[in-house]
Motif scaffolding. Structure first.
Motif, PDB file in Angstrom:
ATOM      1  N   ASN A 196      -5.456  43.514  10.262  1.00  0.00           N
ATOM      2  CA  ASN A 196      -4.228  44.009   9.348  1.00  0.00           C
ATOM      3  C   ASN A 196      -4.043  45.757   9.425  1.00  0.00           C
ATOM      4  O   ASN A 196      -3.171  46.120   8.449  1.00  0.00           O
ATOM      5  CB  ASN A 196      -4.551  43.487   8.020  1.00  0.00           C
ATOM      6  CG  ASN A 196      -4.208  42.007   7.915  1.00  0.00           C
ATOM      7  OD1 ASN A 196      -3.401  41.547   7.728  1.00  0.00           O
ATOM      8  ND2 ASN A 196      -5.353  41.192   7.979  1.00  0.00           N
ATOM      9  N   ARG A 197      -5.019  46.155  10.092  1.00  0.00           N
ATOM     10  CA  ARG A 197      -4.860  47.832  10.101  1.00  0.00           C
ATOM     11  C   ARG A 197      -3.580  48.279  10.358  1.00  0.00           C
ATOM     12  O   ARG A 197      -2.991  49.282   9.658  1.00  0.00           O
ATOM     13  CB  ARG A 197      -6.154  48.149  10.772  1.00  0.00           C
ATOM     14  CG  ARG A 197      -6.228  49.701  10.629  1.00  0.00           C
ATOM     15  CD  ARG A 197      -7.752  50.026  11.552  1.00  0.00           C
ATOM     16  NE  ARG A 197      -7.968  51.335  12.008  1.00  0.00           N
ATOM     17  CZ  ARG A 197      -8.874  51.834  12.866  1.00  0.00           C
ATOM     18  NH1 ARG A 197      -9.559  50.484  13.812  1.00  0.00           N
ATOM     19  NH2 ARG A 197      -9.189  52.928  13.126  1.00  0.00           N
ATOM     20  N   SER A 198      -3.082  48.086  11.421  1.00  0.00           N
ATOM     21  CA  SER A 198      -1.645  48.298  11.755  1.00  0.00           C
ATOM     22  C   SER A 198      -0.466  48.166  10.747  1.00  0.00           C
ATOM     23  O   SER A 198       0.217  48.926  10.583  1.00  0.00           O
ATOM     24  CB  SER A 198      -1.147  47.602  13.112  1.00  0.00           C
ATOM     25  OG  SER A 198      -2.421  48.041  14.066  1.00  0.00           O
ATOM     26  N   ARG A 199      -0.760  47.126  10.137  1.00  0.00           N
ATOM     27  CA  ARG A 199       0.218  46.601   9.167  1.00  0.00           C
ATOM     28  C   ARG A 199       0.217  47.552   8.094  1.00  0.00           C
ATOM     29  O   ARG A 199       1.114  48.183   7.167  1.00  0.00           O
ATOM     30  CB  ARG A 199       0.070  45.164   8.698  1.00  0.00           C
ATOM     31  CG  ARG A 199       0.994  44.681   7.364  1.00  0.00           C
ATOM     32  CD  ARG A 199       0.722  43.435   7.174  1.00  0.00           C
ATOM     33  NE  ARG A 199      -0.552  43.138   6.663  1.00  0.00           N
ATOM     34  CZ  ARG A 199      -0.761  43.109   5.346  1.00  0.00           C
ATOM     35  NH1 ARG A 199      -0.174  43.860   4.284  1.00  0.00           N
ATOM     36  NH2 ARG A 199      -2.061  42.814   4.896  1.00  0.00           N
ATOM     37  N   LEU A 200      -1.132  47.702   7.450  1.00  0.00           N
ATOM     38  CA  LEU A 200      -1.363  48.631   6.189  1.00  0.00           C
ATOM     39  C   LEU A 200      -0.887  49.933   6.748  1.00  0.00           C
ATOM     40  O   LEU A 200      -0.295  50.696   5.649  1.00  0.00           O
ATOM     41  CB  LEU A 200      -2.871  48.778   5.829  1.00  0.00           C
ATOM     42  CG  LEU A 200      -3.381  47.237   5.544  1.00  0.00           C
ATOM     43  CD1 LEU A 200      -4.879  47.315   5.379  1.00  0.00           C
ATOM     44  CD2 LEU A 200      -2.460  46.622   4.401  1.00  0.00           C
ATOM     45  N   ALA A 202       1.277  51.100   8.811  1.00  0.00           N
ATOM     46  CA  ALA A 202       2.844  51.308   9.281  1.00  0.00           C
ATOM     47  C   ALA A 202       3.393  51.167   7.838  1.00  0.00           C
ATOM     48  O   ALA A 202       4.419  51.802   7.497  1.00  0.00           O
ATOM     49  CB  ALA A 202       3.335  50.089   9.998  1.00  0.00           C
ATOM     50  N   GLY A 203       2.846  50.570   6.736  1.00  0.00           N
ATOM     51  CA  GLY A 203       3.459  50.411   5.669  1.00  0.00           C
ATOM     52  C   GLY A 203       3.212  51.632   4.796  1.00  0.00           C
ATOM     53  O   GLY A 203       4.075  52.112   3.597  1.00  0.00           O
TER      54      GLY A 203
END
Length: 207
Positions: A196-200, A202-203
């Protein structure tokens, strides 16, 4: 093909239960029976059950700086292994009566690491060792700024001695592969962070 979960708790018959130890923790002995998958009834058997309340664990992560906070402290259960009994773990604490897991997360973040979480996201709930313990872990990611994080914390009257380390996310994840981190909550949370690192990031406007 038979689907899973054909039985429920109502299918278990506890014929007798007694507390055999009650100190910092509690141990009960149970005499019980339940149906078998082949249609027969299991003969009455005994099991000892470690009564331990639910706990909450949090992975503090700064998605802007891409860093986590890991806590180093002594753990009696690791004594006698070839490794050091000082482990790298998450922020964690036992759930007290009337507290939500989110309440526990914020309380323990302050007590163990001097951190306040700007948001909490549930990772999962899991049973620690259901073969003999009642404990359920409520696992979260907590957003923090690691800019001034780190130091020595803990409640002295509870005999806590905790050092908070700020660690690059890549390094923390590598610690799973080489065995420096080998406790379940930290492994699950860091592997979740990998996914989930990329999502976090990017957010929070990070590449």
């Amino acid at each position: 093909m038979t689907r899973p979960f054909q039985f429920t708790a109502s299918d278990v018959n506890v014929e007798k239960r007694e507390t055999v130890f009650h100190g910092f923790f509690r141990m009960d002995k149970l005499w019980l029976t339940h149906p078998r998958f082949d249609g027969r009834q299991m003969p009455v058997f005994t099991r000892e059950l470690f009564i331990r309340g639910d706990a909450t664990c949090v992975l503090p992560y700064d998605p802007v700086r891409d860093e986590v906070v890991l806590l180093e402290q002594f753990r009696l259960g690791a004594l006698g292994r070839t490794q050091s009994p000082w482990l790298l773990e998450l922020v964690a604490g036992m759930n007290e009566e009337g507290e939500s897991p989110e309440d526990v997360a914020q309380r323990e973040g302050q007590e163990e690491a001097g951190l306040s979480f700007s948001c909490l996201e549930k990772i999962c709930d899991y049973l620690v060792s259901p073969g003999g313990s009642t404990e359920m872990i409520h696992l979260f990611w907590g957003e923090v700024s690691t800019e001034s994080a780190g130091g020595i914390f803990g409640m002295e009257h509870e005999h806590e001695d905790i050092r908070a380390h700020v660690v690059a996310a890549d390094e923390a994840i590598a610690m799973i592969s080489d065995g420096r981190i080998n406790n379940a909550a930290a492994i699950i949370a860091l592997q979740w962070l990998q996914l989930n690192r990329s999502r976090l990031r990017a957010g929070r406007g990070q590449p």
